[in-house]
Write an enzyme that holds these catalytic residues in place. Structure first.
Site, PDB file in Angstrom:
ATOM      1  NE  ARG A  61       1.825  -4.881  11.215  1.00 34.68           N
ATOM      2  CZ  ARG A  61       2.964  -4.680  10.548  1.00 34.68           C
ATOM      3  NH1 ARG A  61       4.113  -5.153  11.037  1.00 34.68           N
ATOM      4  NH2 ARG A  61       2.958  -4.022   9.429  1.00 34.68           N
ATOM      5  NE  ARG A  99       7.551  -1.813   6.485  1.00 36.53           N
ATOM      6  CZ  ARG A  99       6.228  -1.895   6.506  1.00 36.53           C
ATOM      7  NH1 ARG A  99       5.511  -1.379   5.515  1.00 36.53           N
ATOM      8  NH2 ARG A  99       5.622  -2.510   7.496  1.00 36.53           N
ATOM      9  NE  ARG A 152      -5.158  -1.517   9.967  1.00 36.34           N
ATOM     10  CZ  ARG A 152      -4.124  -1.039   9.280  1.00 36.34           C
ATOM     11  NH1 ARG A 152      -4.199   0.116   8.673  1.00 36.34           N
ATOM     12  NH2 ARG A 152      -3.024  -1.742   9.222  1.00 36.34           N
ATOM     13  CE  LYS A 170      -1.955  -1.247   3.943  1.00 38.16           C
ATOM     14  NZ  LYS A 170      -1.312  -2.548   4.216  1.00 38.16           N
ATOM     15  NE  ARG A 174       5.533   0.060  10.259  1.00 35.79           N
ATOM     16  CZ  ARG A 174       4.446  -0.094   9.497  1.00 35.79           C
ATOM     17  NH1 ARG A 174       4.387   0.499   8.310  1.00 35.79           N
ATOM     18  NH2 ARG A 174       3.434  -0.830   9.912  1.00 35.79           N
TER      19      ARG A 174
HETATM   20  P1  AP5 Z   1       4.809  -1.423   1.988  1.00 34.80           P
HETATM   21  O1  AP5 Z   1       4.401  -0.775   0.700  1.00 34.80           O
HETATM   22  O2  AP5 Z   1       5.477  -0.576   2.995  1.00 34.80           O
HETATM   23  O3  AP5 Z   1       3.583  -2.238   2.607  1.00 34.80           O
HETATM   24  P2  AP5 Z   1       2.207  -1.742   3.246  1.00 34.80           P
HETATM   25  O4  AP5 Z   1       1.102  -2.436   2.534  1.00 34.80           O
HETATM   26  O5  AP5 Z   1       2.159  -0.260   3.299  1.00 34.80           O
HETATM   27  O6  AP5 Z   1       2.349  -2.424   4.668  1.00 34.80           O
HETATM   28  P3  AP5 Z   1       2.256  -1.845   6.147  1.00 34.80           P
HETATM   29  O7  AP5 Z   1       3.039  -2.776   6.996  1.00 34.80           O
HETATM   30  O8  AP5 Z   1       2.613  -0.400   6.191  1.00 34.80           O
HETATM   31  O9  AP5 Z   1       0.735  -2.025   6.401  1.00 34.80           O
HETATM   32  P4  AP5 Z   1       0.015  -2.111   7.750  1.00 34.80           P
HETATM   33  O10 AP5 Z   1      -1.380  -2.080   7.299  1.00 34.80           O
HETATM   34  O11 AP5 Z   1       0.407  -3.240   8.594  1.00 34.80           O
HETATM   35  O12 AP5 Z   1       0.558  -0.823   8.548  1.00 34.80           O
HETATM   36  P5  AP5 Z   1      -0.020   0.633   8.788  1.00 34.80           P
HETATM   37  O13 AP5 Z   1       1.109   1.564   8.809  1.00 34.80           O
HETATM   38  O14 AP5 Z   1      -1.176   0.917   7.900  1.00 34.80           O
HETATM   39  O15 AP5 Z   1       5.767  -2.654   1.600  1.00 34.80           O
HETATM   40  C1  AP5 Z   1       6.328  -3.494   2.592  1.00 34.80           C
HETATM   41  C2  AP5 Z   1       7.760  -3.884   2.197  1.00 34.80           C
HETATM   42  O16 AP5 Z   1       7.734  -4.689   1.015  1.00 34.80           O
HETATM   43  C3  AP5 Z   1       8.654  -2.681   1.859  1.00 34.80           C
HETATM   44  O17 AP5 Z   1       9.942  -2.962   2.306  1.00 34.80           O
HETATM   45  C4  AP5 Z   1       8.604  -2.605   0.325  1.00 34.80           C
HETATM   46  O18 AP5 Z   1       9.802  -2.068  -0.213  1.00 34.80           O
HETATM   47  C5  AP5 Z   1       8.421  -4.066  -0.069  1.00 34.80           C
HETATM   48  N1  AP5 Z   1       7.566  -4.227  -1.263  1.00 34.80           N
HETATM   49  C6  AP5 Z   1       6.449  -3.496  -1.589  1.00 34.80           C
HETATM   50  N2  AP5 Z   1       5.904  -3.957  -2.731  1.00 34.80           N
HETATM   51  C7  AP5 Z   1       6.679  -5.016  -3.128  1.00 34.80           C
HETATM   52  C8  AP5 Z   1       6.619  -5.918  -4.249  1.00 34.80           C
HETATM   53  N3  AP5 Z   1       5.652  -5.812  -5.179  1.00 34.80           N
HETATM   54  N4  AP5 Z   1       7.566  -6.881  -4.332  1.00 34.80           N
HETATM   55  C9  AP5 Z   1       8.560  -6.972  -3.390  1.00 34.80           C
HETATM   56  N5  AP5 Z   1       8.664  -6.151  -2.323  1.00 34.80           N
HETATM   57  C10 AP5 Z   1       7.735  -5.180  -2.188  1.00 34.80           C
HETATM   58  O19 AP5 Z   1      -0.620   0.502  10.273  1.00 34.80           O
HETATM   59  C11 AP5 Z   1       0.212   0.271  11.379  1.00 34.80           C
HETATM   60  C12 AP5 Z   1      -0.631   0.141  12.645  1.00 34.80           C
HETATM   61  O20 AP5 Z   1      -1.305   1.372  12.918  1.00 34.80           O
HETATM   62  C13 AP5 Z   1      -1.752  -0.908  12.609  1.00 34.80           C
HETATM   63  O21 AP5 Z   1      -1.279  -2.183  12.933  1.00 34.80           O
HETATM   64  C14 AP5 Z   1      -2.742  -0.345  13.638  1.00 34.80           C
HETATM   65  O22 AP5 Z   1      -2.328  -0.651  14.942  1.00 34.80           O
HETATM   66  C15 AP5 Z   1      -2.616   1.159  13.425  1.00 34.80           C
HETATM   67  N6  AP5 Z   1      -3.602   1.677  12.462  1.00 34.80           N
HETATM   68  C16 AP5 Z   1      -3.323   2.207  11.233  1.00 34.80           C
HETATM   69  N7  AP5 Z   1      -4.448   2.560  10.583  1.00 34.80           N
HETATM   70  C17 AP5 Z   1      -5.485   2.240  11.423  1.00 34.80           C
HETATM   71  C18 AP5 Z   1      -6.896   2.330  11.311  1.00 34.80           C
HETATM   72  N8  AP5 Z   1      -7.496   2.810  10.192  1.00 34.80           N
HETATM   73  N9  AP5 Z   1      -7.653   1.881  12.353  1.00 34.80           N
HETATM   74  C19 AP5 Z   1      -7.080   1.407  13.485  1.00 34.80           C
HETATM   75  N10 AP5 Z   1      -5.746   1.274  13.638  1.00 34.80           N
HETATM   76  C20 AP5 Z   1      -4.944   1.686  12.617  1.00 34.80           C
HETATM   77 ZN    ZN Z   2       2.134   1.150   4.902  1.00 36.30          ZN
END
Ligand code: AP5
Ligand code: ZN
Length: 217
Positions: free
Chosen positions: A172, A128, A89, A13, A161
């Site tokens: 997660r 990452r 979410r 994402k 992170r």
């Molecule tokens: P990356 O693009 O960073 O992945 P991502 O989908 O953004 O994954 P996240 O871990 O950020 O998602 P998440 O939903 O767990 O975390 P969030 O920050 O939203 O890619 C990952 C890695 O893979 C990178 O190293 C990249 O280079 C590599 N990569 C990407 N694409 C690739 C490909 N095609 N091939 C190979 N490698 C690739 O949330 C964190 C926390 O915040 C949650 O757990 C929760 O506690 C809280 N939170 C956030 N939003 C809410 C909400 N709406 N409600 C309640 N709690 C929330």
């Molecule tokens: Zn992310």
């Protein structure tokens, strides 16, 4: 454009959303990035959120809904549309978003799900590297920075992170399947859902995304 990008942790994402922002001149709102900025500033909300995030749970609906509402109302970049990353979410968050938009006579146009097997996510998450100030992310193997542990653009250090370990990832993923997968159903019912194979390499995922919008690369 008015869209959400969904998918499990590590689906890509945060890798794809900035490209959408650039291509469609809209704002990119990532609730995870917003929460991490609160954690870095050690605000009361940040301190509370850090515990929940490190445990792989979800911060309360009210808090994240409030954050998104305030950005959509006040962030000038959002005038040209938005891509939401990590929100909604829960079904309650999806309903709140529809309500917010309806008040402005608007509707969400696309809900894109980045689809990928859980088994592929461990390697993505544990490798990452992020630049905290910009939210830019790299991968030690799949997308290494030009210089070891250094952001390509600012030259500042990259970090891991605190929720990017195999243990927290497991939690997660459980949270994702229990609370966020129903949001996919929610959008399938309204007819704006589209799936993309997120196991492809990043450039290919980007092409698949553009296909959805009928846009040329
Ligand atoms: P990356 O693009 O960073 O992945 P991502 O989908 O953004 O994954 P996240 O871990 O950020 O998602 P998440 O939903 O767990 O975390 P969030 O920050 O939203 O890619 C990952 C890695 O893979 C990178 O190293 C990249 O280079 C590599 N990569 C990407 N694409 C690739 C490909 N095609 N091939 C190979 N490698 C690739 O949330 C964190 C926390 O915040 C949650 O757990 C929760 O506690 C809280 N939170 C956030 N939003 C809410 C909400 N709406 N409600 C309640 N709690 C929330
Ligand atoms: Zn992310």
């Amino acid at each position: 454009i008015r869209m959400v990008i969904m998918g499990p942790p590590g689906a890509g994402k945060g890798t794809q959303a900035p490209k959408i922002k650039e291509r469609f001149s809209c704002c990119h709102l990532a609730t995870g990035d917003m929460l991490r900025s609160q954690v870095a500033q050690k605000t009361p909300l940040g301190k509370e959120a850090k515990k929940i995030m490190d445990a792989g749970g979800l911060v309360s609906d009210d808090i994240v809904i409030g954050m998104i509402k305030s950005e959509l109302e006040n962030n000038k970049e959002c005038k040209g549309g938005f891509i939401l990353d990590g929100f909604p979410r829960t079904v309650a968050q999806a309903e709140a978003l529809d309500k917010m938009l309806a008040e402005k006579q608007q509707k969400l146009q696309h809900a894109v799900e980045l689809q990928i097997d859980d088994a592929l996510l461990v390697a993505r998450i544990t490798g990452r590297l992020v630049h905290p100030a910009s939210g830019r992310s790299y991968h030690s193997t799949f997308n290494p920075p030009k210089k070891h542990m250094t952001d390509d653009i600012t030259g500042e250090p990259l970090i891991q992170r605190s929720d990017d370990n195999a243990d927290a990832l497991k939690k997660r993923l459980v949270t994702y399947h229990a609370q966020t997968a129903p949001v996919v159903n929610y959008y399938q019912k309204t007819g704006i859902w589209k799936g993309v194979d997120a196991s492809q390499e990043p450039g290919q995922v980007w092409k698949s995304l553009l296909n959805i919008f009928d846009a040329k690369p």
